[in-house]
Design an enzyme around this catalytic site. Structure first.
Site, PDB file in Angstrom:
ATOM      1  N   GLY A 163     -10.356  -3.280   3.109  1.00 12.99           N
ATOM      2  CA  GLY A 163      -9.435  -3.158   4.244  1.00 12.99           C
ATOM      3  C   GLY A 163      -9.538  -1.818   4.936  1.00 12.99           C
ATOM      4  CG  ASP A 164      -6.023  -0.548   6.957  1.00  7.98           C
ATOM      5  OD1 ASP A 164      -5.867  -1.386   6.038  1.00  7.98           O
ATOM      6  OD2 ASP A 164      -5.087   0.143   7.394  1.00  7.98           O
ATOM      7  CB  THR A 187       0.936   0.103   4.917  1.00 11.00           C
ATOM      8  OG1 THR A 187       1.045  -1.116   4.160  1.00 11.00           O
ATOM      9  CG2 THR A 187       2.251   0.373   5.622  1.00 11.00           C
ATOM     10  N   GLY A 188      -0.686  -2.378   6.349  1.00 14.02           N
ATOM     11  CA  GLY A 188      -0.560  -3.592   7.147  1.00 14.02           C
ATOM     12  C   GLY A 188      -1.810  -4.445   7.036  1.00 14.02           C
ATOM     13  NE  ARG A 248      -9.307  -7.236   3.429  1.00 16.12           N
ATOM     14  CZ  ARG A 248      -8.288  -6.377   3.429  1.00 16.12           C
ATOM     15  NH1 ARG A 248      -8.021  -5.673   2.357  1.00 16.12           N
ATOM     16  NH2 ARG A 248      -7.541  -6.240   4.504  1.00 16.12           N
ATOM     17  N   GLY A 275      -5.112  -5.054   7.339  1.00 18.00           N
ATOM     18  CA  GLY A 275      -6.198  -4.095   7.494  1.00 18.00           C
ATOM     19  C   GLY A 275      -7.213  -4.427   8.566  1.00 18.00           C
ATOM     20  CB  THR A 317      -0.878  -0.034   1.265  1.00 18.37           C
ATOM     21  OG1 THR A 317      -1.798  -1.112   1.126  1.00 18.37           O
ATOM     22  CG2 THR A 317      -1.637   1.251   1.493  1.00 18.37           C
TER      23      THR A 317
HETATM   24  N1  ASP Z   1      -3.783  -2.282   4.675  1.00 22.05           N
HETATM   25  C1  ASP Z   1      -4.075  -2.840   3.372  1.00 22.05           C
HETATM   26  C2  ASP Z   1      -5.333  -3.647   3.451  1.00 22.05           C
HETATM   27  O1  ASP Z   1      -5.551  -4.305   4.446  1.00 22.05           O
HETATM   28  C3  ASP Z   1      -2.989  -3.699   2.842  1.00 22.05           C
HETATM   29  C4  ASP Z   1      -1.631  -3.050   2.767  1.00 22.05           C
HETATM   30  O2  ASP Z   1      -1.290  -2.232   3.598  1.00 22.05           O
HETATM   31  O3  ASP Z   1      -0.877  -3.389   1.838  1.00 22.05           O
HETATM   32  O4  ASP Z   1      -6.080  -3.639   2.491  1.00 22.05           O
END
Ligand code: ASP
Length: 354
Positions: A216-217, A237-238, A214, A240, A186
């Site tokens: 994410g965050d 990022t992480g 789905r 989510g 991300t």
């Molecule tokens: N945070 C993002 C998600 O969960 C993924 C990412 O950070 O690469 O969609």
């Protein structure tokens, strides 16, 4: 859980007149796993994104425009999981999420599961500025994008051979995306302009093999993206799902805001006891100096540790209206970079880099 990488934070005294922090994802980013070519390509891209955002801020442009300029560069670069280079869903399509937020008025725009918009961050901005809504999704968001006149591309534009391989690997091993997608790609940016306004933006393809619509965050205001002139700007990022459960971005900003307000109140009372009732300008000055760089870093680290304690991993970039800027992450590495009016670009990839 102690954080391996509390990383560089800068002092707020003599705050630089503008600042910018960007990221290109966190995860199992280790020297043994990254080829020299990828390492170089990622650093070059981060540098270019930082330059694009800095150019806006140097010329007196807004934090929002700087965030957008930096993110567009990373969306166009196939090394990152946003725009071109986005990961595949289980069905083999690309569904893009993005959000922007302006700390000046807490106006925000977000989109989820869009399919044809070349630069999803531009669509998030359109939602913020040209619609009465904060968040649009799916086909409706696709239609709004066309009606807004944004550049549309075929789905084939987003996918790369490496992303296809990652999906095949996930399917072959019959594992979930949490087990395989250990390198989140991300992208995000936070900026503070010469007027003292902060802004945040995040853009992503989500997680490899995501299913059932789905989200994410990243596009969720308060989870992966938040900006408030009273406290900070955050892009995450992480994993989510964990960032959503903690409300990471808003939680960090809320803790900073409340702590700064309490400290300001205390200092104002002290001044009053000393015989000088602070006026508005002095109160603003007290607020600007209320928190040290170490305190802001501790707040960010504490919230990341809370997210980690639930079982997630990842990181955030932050800056405050008072000149603090930095990162916090609990993964081995994070693609990250920062600049401000005082000095040059600082680009880092691995956890042990400054
Ligand atoms: N945070 C993002 C998600 O969960 C993924 C990412 O950070 O690469 O969609």
């Amino acid at each position: 859980m102690s954080l391996a990488h509390p990383a560089a934070a800068t002092e707020s005294t003599d705050a630089p007149s503008w600042s910018l922090v960007i990221h290109g994802g966190a995860g199992v980013i280790e020297r043994s796993r990254i080829t020299p070519e990828t390492d170089a390509a990622v650093r070059t891209a981060l540098d270019a994104a930082l330059d694009a955002g800095s150019a806006v801020l140097k010329s007196g442009g807004s934090a929002l425009d700087a965030v957008q300029a930096a993110i567009v560069i990373l969306e166009d670069d196939p090394n990152f999981n946003a725009g071109r280079g986005a990961v595949f869903t289980y069905e083999g399509s690309n569904e893009l999420d993005a959000a922007v937020m302006d700390g000046k008025d807490r106006n925000a725009g977000a989109i989820a599961r869009v399919h044809y918009t070349k630069n999803p961050i531009l669509l998030a901005r359109k939602v913020m500025e040209d619609s009465p809504h904060v968040m649009l999704s799916g086909e409706g968001a696709d239609r709004f994008s066309v009606e807004s006149g944004l550049e549309q591309v075929d789905q084939a534009y987003f996918g790369t051979a490496e992303r296809r391989r990652q999906l095949e690997e996930l399917k072959a091993n019959k594992v979930s995306w949490f087990d395989v997608d250990l390198k989140y790609g991300t992208v995000g940016a936070v900026a503070r302009d010469t007027s003292g306004n902060v802004a945040a933006g995040t853009s992503t393809g989500g997680l490899t093999g995501k299913r059932y619509g789905r989200i994410g965050d990243s596009p969720l205001i308060g989870a992966g993206t938040y900006a408030d002139n009273r406290s900070c700007a955050i892009s995450a990022t992480g994993a989510g799902e964990y960032f959503i459960r903690v409300g990471v971005a808003h939680e960090i900003c809320a803790r900073i805001r409340l702590k700064a307000a309490a400290r300001t109140e205390f200092l104002a009372q002290e001044a009053e006891r000393g015989g000088s009732k602070p006026d508005a300008a002095m109160l603003a000055q007290l607020t600007a100096q209320a928190l040290s760089a170490a305190e802001v870093q501790q707040i960010a680290d504490a919230v990341i540790a809370e997210m980690g304690a639930l079982g997630g991993s990842g990181g955030i970039i932050y800056l405050t209206p008072w000149g603090h800027q930095g990162y916090s992450f609990d993964t081995p590495g994070m693609y990250r970079a920062m600049a401000n009016s005082d000095g040059g670009n600082r680009v880092a990839v691995y956890g042990d880099e400054e």
